[in-house]
Design a protein around this motif. Structure first.
Motif, PDB file in Angstrom:
ATOM      1  N   LEU A 142       0.838  -1.201   0.127  1.00  9.29           N
ATOM      2  CA  LEU A 142       0.632  -0.167   0.272  1.00  9.29           C
ATOM      3  C   LEU A 142       0.907   1.226  -0.201  1.00  9.29           C
ATOM      4  O   LEU A 142       1.186   1.616   0.677  1.00  9.29           O
ATOM      5  N   THR A 143       0.598   2.205  -0.685  1.00  5.53           N
ATOM      6  CA  THR A 143       1.031   3.705  -1.183  1.00  5.53           C
ATOM      7  C   THR A 143      -0.330   4.960  -0.174  1.00  5.53           C
ATOM      8  O   THR A 143      -1.258   4.627  -0.938  1.00  5.53           O
ATOM      9  N   LEU A 144       0.102   4.950   0.596  1.00  4.78           N
ATOM     10  CA  LEU A 144      -0.965   6.180   1.095  1.00  4.78           C
ATOM     11  C   LEU A 144      -0.085   7.606   1.066  1.00  4.78           C
ATOM     12  O   LEU A 144       0.421   7.804   1.117  1.00  4.78           O
ATOM     13  N   VAL A 145      -0.687   8.367   0.726  1.00  6.79           N
ATOM     14  CA  VAL A 145      -1.587   9.470   0.474  1.00  6.79           C
ATOM     15  C   VAL A 145      -2.933  10.541   0.601  1.00  6.79           C
ATOM     16  O   VAL A 145      -3.511  10.036   1.299  1.00  6.79           O
ATOM     17  N   GLY A 146      -2.288  11.789   1.080  1.00  7.22           N
ATOM     18  CA  GLY A 146      -3.407  12.733   1.692  1.00  7.22           C
ATOM     19  C   GLY A 146      -3.650  12.645   3.331  1.00  7.22           C
ATOM     20  O   GLY A 146      -2.473  13.651   3.825  1.00  7.22           O
ATOM     21  N   LEU A 147      -4.759  13.848   4.040  1.00  9.07           N
ATOM     22  CA  LEU A 147      -5.042  14.309   4.989  1.00  9.07           C
ATOM     23  C   LEU A 147      -5.932  13.574   5.873  1.00  9.07           C
ATOM     24  O   LEU A 147      -6.256  12.652   5.934  1.00  9.07           O
ATOM     25  N   ALA A 148      -5.263  13.968   7.535  1.00  7.91           N
ATOM     26  CA  ALA A 148      -3.870  14.453   7.311  1.00  7.91           C
ATOM     27  C   ALA A 148      -3.184  14.241   8.251  1.00  7.91           C
ATOM     28  O   ALA A 148      -2.959  12.382   8.516  1.00  7.91           O
ATOM     29  N   THR A 149      -1.721  13.819   7.424  1.00  8.67           N
ATOM     30  CA  THR A 149      -0.356  12.796   8.197  1.00  8.67           C
ATOM     31  C   THR A 149      -1.276  12.429   9.277  1.00  8.67           C
ATOM     32  O   THR A 149      -0.521  11.307   9.879  1.00  8.67           O
ATOM     33  N   ASP A 150      -1.061  13.432  10.658  1.00 12.60           N
ATOM     34  CA  ASP A 150      -1.252  13.033  11.884  1.00 12.60           C
ATOM     35  C   ASP A 150      -2.099  13.101  12.533  1.00 12.60           C
ATOM     36  O   ASP A 150      -1.987  11.935  13.749  1.00 12.60           O
ATOM     37  N   PHE A 151      -2.862  12.088  11.408  1.00 16.08           N
ATOM     38  CA  PHE A 151      -4.195  11.536  12.123  1.00 16.08           C
ATOM     39  C   PHE A 151      -5.010  10.380  10.583  1.00 16.08           C
ATOM     40  O   PHE A 151      -4.071   9.217  11.078  1.00 16.08           O
ATOM     41  N   CYS A 152      -5.704  10.671  10.283  1.00 11.69           N
ATOM     42  CA  CYS A 152      -6.599  10.202   9.012  1.00 11.69           C
ATOM     43  C   CYS A 152      -5.385   8.607   8.719  1.00 11.69           C
ATOM     44  O   CYS A 152      -5.255   7.702   8.734  1.00 11.69           O
ATOM     45  N   VAL A 153      -4.303  10.000   7.795  1.00  7.62           N
ATOM     46  CA  VAL A 153      -2.914   9.356   7.116  1.00  7.62           C
ATOM     47  C   VAL A 153      -2.390   8.095   8.581  1.00  7.62           C
ATOM     48  O   VAL A 153      -1.835   6.793   7.902  1.00  7.62           O
ATOM     49  N   GLY A 154      -1.926   8.955   9.511  1.00 10.52           N
ATOM     50  CA  GLY A 154      -1.143   8.439  10.010  1.00 10.52           C
ATOM     51  C   GLY A 154      -1.720   6.681  11.089  1.00 10.52           C
ATOM     52  O   GLY A 154      -1.495   5.825  11.147  1.00 10.52           O
ATOM     53  N   TYR A 155      -3.257   7.485  11.138  1.00  7.57           N
ATOM     54  CA  TYR A 155      -3.459   5.336  11.859  1.00  7.57           C
ATOM     55  C   TYR A 155      -4.292   4.438  10.896  1.00  7.57           C
ATOM     56  O   TYR A 155      -4.347   3.743  11.356  1.00  7.57           O
ATOM     57  N   SER A 156      -3.859   4.819   9.924  1.00 13.29           N
ATOM     58  CA  SER A 156      -4.700   4.418   8.691  1.00 13.29           C
ATOM     59  C   SER A 156      -3.220   3.028   8.349  1.00 13.29           C
ATOM     60  O   SER A 156      -2.860   1.757   8.315  1.00 13.29           O
ATOM     61  N   ALA A 157      -1.672   4.078   8.584  1.00 13.04           N
ATOM     62  CA  ALA A 157      -0.838   3.587   8.282  1.00 13.04           C
ATOM     63  C   ALA A 157      -0.315   2.378   8.955  1.00 13.04           C
ATOM     64  O   ALA A 157      -0.377   1.697   9.107  1.00 13.04           O
ATOM     65  N   LEU A 158      -0.467   2.443  10.924  1.00 12.55           N
ATOM     66  CA  LEU A 158      -0.569   1.560  11.613  1.00 12.55           C
ATOM     67  C   LEU A 158      -1.098   0.569  12.068  1.00 12.55           C
ATOM     68  O   LEU A 158      -1.092  -0.539  11.750  1.00 12.55           O
TER      69      LEU A 158
END
Ligand code: VGL
Ligand code: ZN
Length: 198
Positions: A142-158
């Motif tokens: 998976l490659t993740l991009v978007g808003l916001a790095t520290d909330f929705c992107v970050g929790y999705s990545a984790l």
């Protein structure tokens, strides 16, 4: 390895002049559109709240946006009303290419629980269904991009890393809210979880 691009919450309310504007949130749109041409599976997510969502400060007497309250599932930041389903603020940024998307997944639609992650609601157990979709299609990277790095992107990545996906976050195609050091904290957690921040 089959790859997917997950585009998190590129919606008007997270862009300049939006209800929960992420600084320079709109700058990432052209780069995301270009990247869609290079990855065979594109998924868009949409923050999608009822007007009386429990993450809105307006639902809590005496509270202001960015206060933190205890919810049954843990601490919850309170936000300005944003991404109310069907509103202009909840729509994708007008320049974002939506035609290449195979799937649009909406999250945060239950009044009583927020959902930062594209995989699980903030109770960390209720799935959104995205994991099943990706696994059914044999997608492992998976490659993740978007808003916001520290909330929705970050929790999705984790969550994605914990589920065993190979996860890359394109920092140049994300922008952060950065509340009280939340960007540094999110990047540290992502690195520790084995997410590639490039
Ligand atoms: C988001 C706060 C509240 C995000 C969504 O997309 O990062 N942040 N709802
Ligand atoms: Zn939200």
């Amino acid at each position: 390895m089959t790859q997917a691009l997950i585009v998190i919450d590129v919606q008007n309310d997270f862009c300049p002049d939006g209800a929960l504007a992420v600084p320079s949130g709109d700058e990432i749109v052209p780069g995301i559109n270009a990247l869609m041409q290079q990855i065979p599976c594109v998924v868009l997510t949409q923050d999608w709240h009822p007007g009386d969502h429990a993450s809105f400060a307006t639902q809590h007497a005496g509270k202001s946006p960015y206060d933190i309250v205890d919810m049954p599932y843990g601490p919850q930041v309170l936000w300005p009303d944003h991404c109310v389903w069907g509103s202009a603020g909840a729509a994708f940024h007008p320049d974002l290419h939506t035609d290449p998307a195979d799937l649009i997944i909406r999250k945060g639609f239950r009044r009583e629980v927020d959902s930062y992650s594209a995989f699980f609601e903030n109770d960390h157990v209720t799935p959104t269904g995205l994991e099943g979709y990706l696994r059914n299609r044999g997608i492992e990277r998976l490659t993740l991009v978007g808003l916001a790095t520290d909330f929705c992107v970050g929790y999705s990545a984790l969550d994605a890393a914990r589920l065993g996906f190979d996860v890359t976050v394109r920092r140049d195609l994300c922008r952060a809210i950065d509340l009280d050091g939340s960007l540094a904290a999110a990047e540290k957690s992502m690195r520790e979880a084995g997410v590639a921040l490039v």
